[in-house]
Design an enzyme around this catalytic site. Structure first.
Site, PDB file in Angstrom:
ATOM      1  N   GLY A 134       0.919  -1.212  -0.193  1.00 32.44           N
ATOM      2  CA  GLY A 134       0.023  -0.090  -0.085  1.00 32.44           C
ATOM      3  C   GLY A 134       0.692   1.253  -0.004  1.00 32.44           C
ATOM      4  O   GLY A 134       1.991   1.173   0.418  1.00 32.44           O
ATOM      5  N   GLN A 191       2.992   9.940   1.208  1.00 31.22           N
ATOM      6  CA  GLN A 191       4.237   9.293   1.286  1.00 31.22           C
ATOM      7  C   GLN A 191       5.289   9.469   0.080  1.00 31.22           C
ATOM      8  O   GLN A 191       6.405   9.266   0.305  1.00 31.22           O
ATOM      9  CB  GLN A 191       3.996   7.786   1.295  1.00 31.22           C
ATOM     10  N   CYS A 228       5.364  -0.197   7.458  1.00 37.88           N
ATOM     11  CA  CYS A 228       5.271   0.925   6.529  1.00 37.88           C
ATOM     12  C   CYS A 228       6.533   1.455   5.821  1.00 37.88           C
ATOM     13  O   CYS A 228       7.529   1.320   6.357  1.00 37.88           O
ATOM     14  CB  CYS A 228       4.940   2.021   7.478  1.00 37.88           C
ATOM     15  N   LEU A 229       6.324   1.533   4.662  1.00 42.03           N
ATOM     16  CA  LEU A 229       7.446   1.953   3.768  1.00 42.03           C
ATOM     17  C   LEU A 229       8.062   3.233   4.393  1.00 42.03           C
ATOM     18  O   LEU A 229       9.278   3.646   4.348  1.00 42.03           O
ATOM     19  CB  LEU A 229       7.040   2.369   2.462  1.00 42.03           C
ATOM     20  N   HIS A 245      -5.063   1.502   7.432  1.00 35.24           N
ATOM     21  CA  HIS A 245      -3.611   2.116   7.430  1.00 35.24           C
ATOM     22  C   HIS A 245      -3.203   3.210   6.420  1.00 35.24           C
ATOM     23  O   HIS A 245      -2.856   4.213   6.890  1.00 35.24           O
ATOM     24  CB  HIS A 245      -2.584   0.819   7.390  1.00 35.24           C
ATOM     25  N   GLU A 246      -3.426   2.862   5.281  1.00 29.86           N
ATOM     26  CA  GLU A 246      -3.442   3.994   4.129  1.00 29.86           C
ATOM     27  C   GLU A 246      -4.060   5.306   4.314  1.00 29.86           C
ATOM     28  O   GLU A 246      -3.817   6.305   4.282  1.00 29.86           O
ATOM     29  CB  GLU A 246      -3.683   3.411   2.869  1.00 29.86           C
ATOM     30  N   HIS A 256      -2.868   7.394   6.917  1.00 27.88           N
ATOM     31  CA  HIS A 256      -1.769   8.513   6.212  1.00 27.88           C
ATOM     32  C   HIS A 256      -2.355   9.810   5.896  1.00 27.88           C
ATOM     33  O   HIS A 256      -1.660  10.877   5.789  1.00 27.88           O
ATOM     34  CB  HIS A 256      -1.225   7.728   4.687  1.00 27.88           C
TER      35      HIS A 256
END
Ligand code: CO
Length: 161
Positions: free
Chosen positions: A43, A48, A90-91, A132-133, A136
């Site tokens: 994701g 991000q 998470c990236l 989660h996204e 963000h």
């Protein structure tokens, strides 16, 4: 586009709604899917990659074989049900993996990049990654849900003040 890491201000901003559905948006989706695949992520939210807009891409095919890349514009959770605990990463928070408890199922309203409105129920990993996204888009990172001790460790690891 470069993936922003925890400590970068843009990850803490509330992203604004997308109001133009055009070719540029379709292209952004394709580019973000490429970046997500190159980074081995499942994701990726626009903040991000430095774009403070309510836009995200997901591809959970490493977890569920039949899944395909998807793009969500202006997603809103209208209802959430149940509870489950799963390990997240998470990236933007490299090499940190921790259990997080969230609702199990969600009812989601969103738009496709071409402006089509959809309402869909999601469960399992798809529901988890979406939540989660969407966090963000609201300036929230999964590590915000961890205990004060773990948060402190992460703050020192990423030199946050
Ligand atoms: Co993330």
């Amino acid at each position: 586009m470069k993936i922003r890491i925890i400590g970068d201000d843009i990850l803490r901003q509330v992203a604004s709604e997308v109001d133009e559905f055009d070719d540029k948006l379709v292209r952004l989706g394709e580019e973000m899917i490429d970046i997500m695949h190159d980074s081995d992520g499942i994701g990726l939210a626009a903040p991000q990659v430095g774009i403070s807009r309510r836009f995200l891409v997901i591809d959970i095919s490493p977890l569920e074989e039949e899944a395909e890349p998807m793009v969500f514009v202006n997603p809103v959770i209208i209802e959430s049900m149940g509870e489950c605990t799963l390990e997240e990463g998470c990236l933007s928070v490299p090499e940190v993996h921790e259990d997080v408890t969230r609702p199990e199922e969600i009812l989601l309203k969103y738009y496709t990049p071409t402006g089509e409105a959809k309402t869909e129920k999601y469960s399992g990993w798809m529901s988890r990654v979406l939540q989660h996204e969407i966090d963000h888009l609201n300036g929230i990172l999964f590590v915000d849900y961890l205990s004060p001790i773990k948060k402190k460790l992460i703050a020192s690891r990423f030199s946050l003040t």
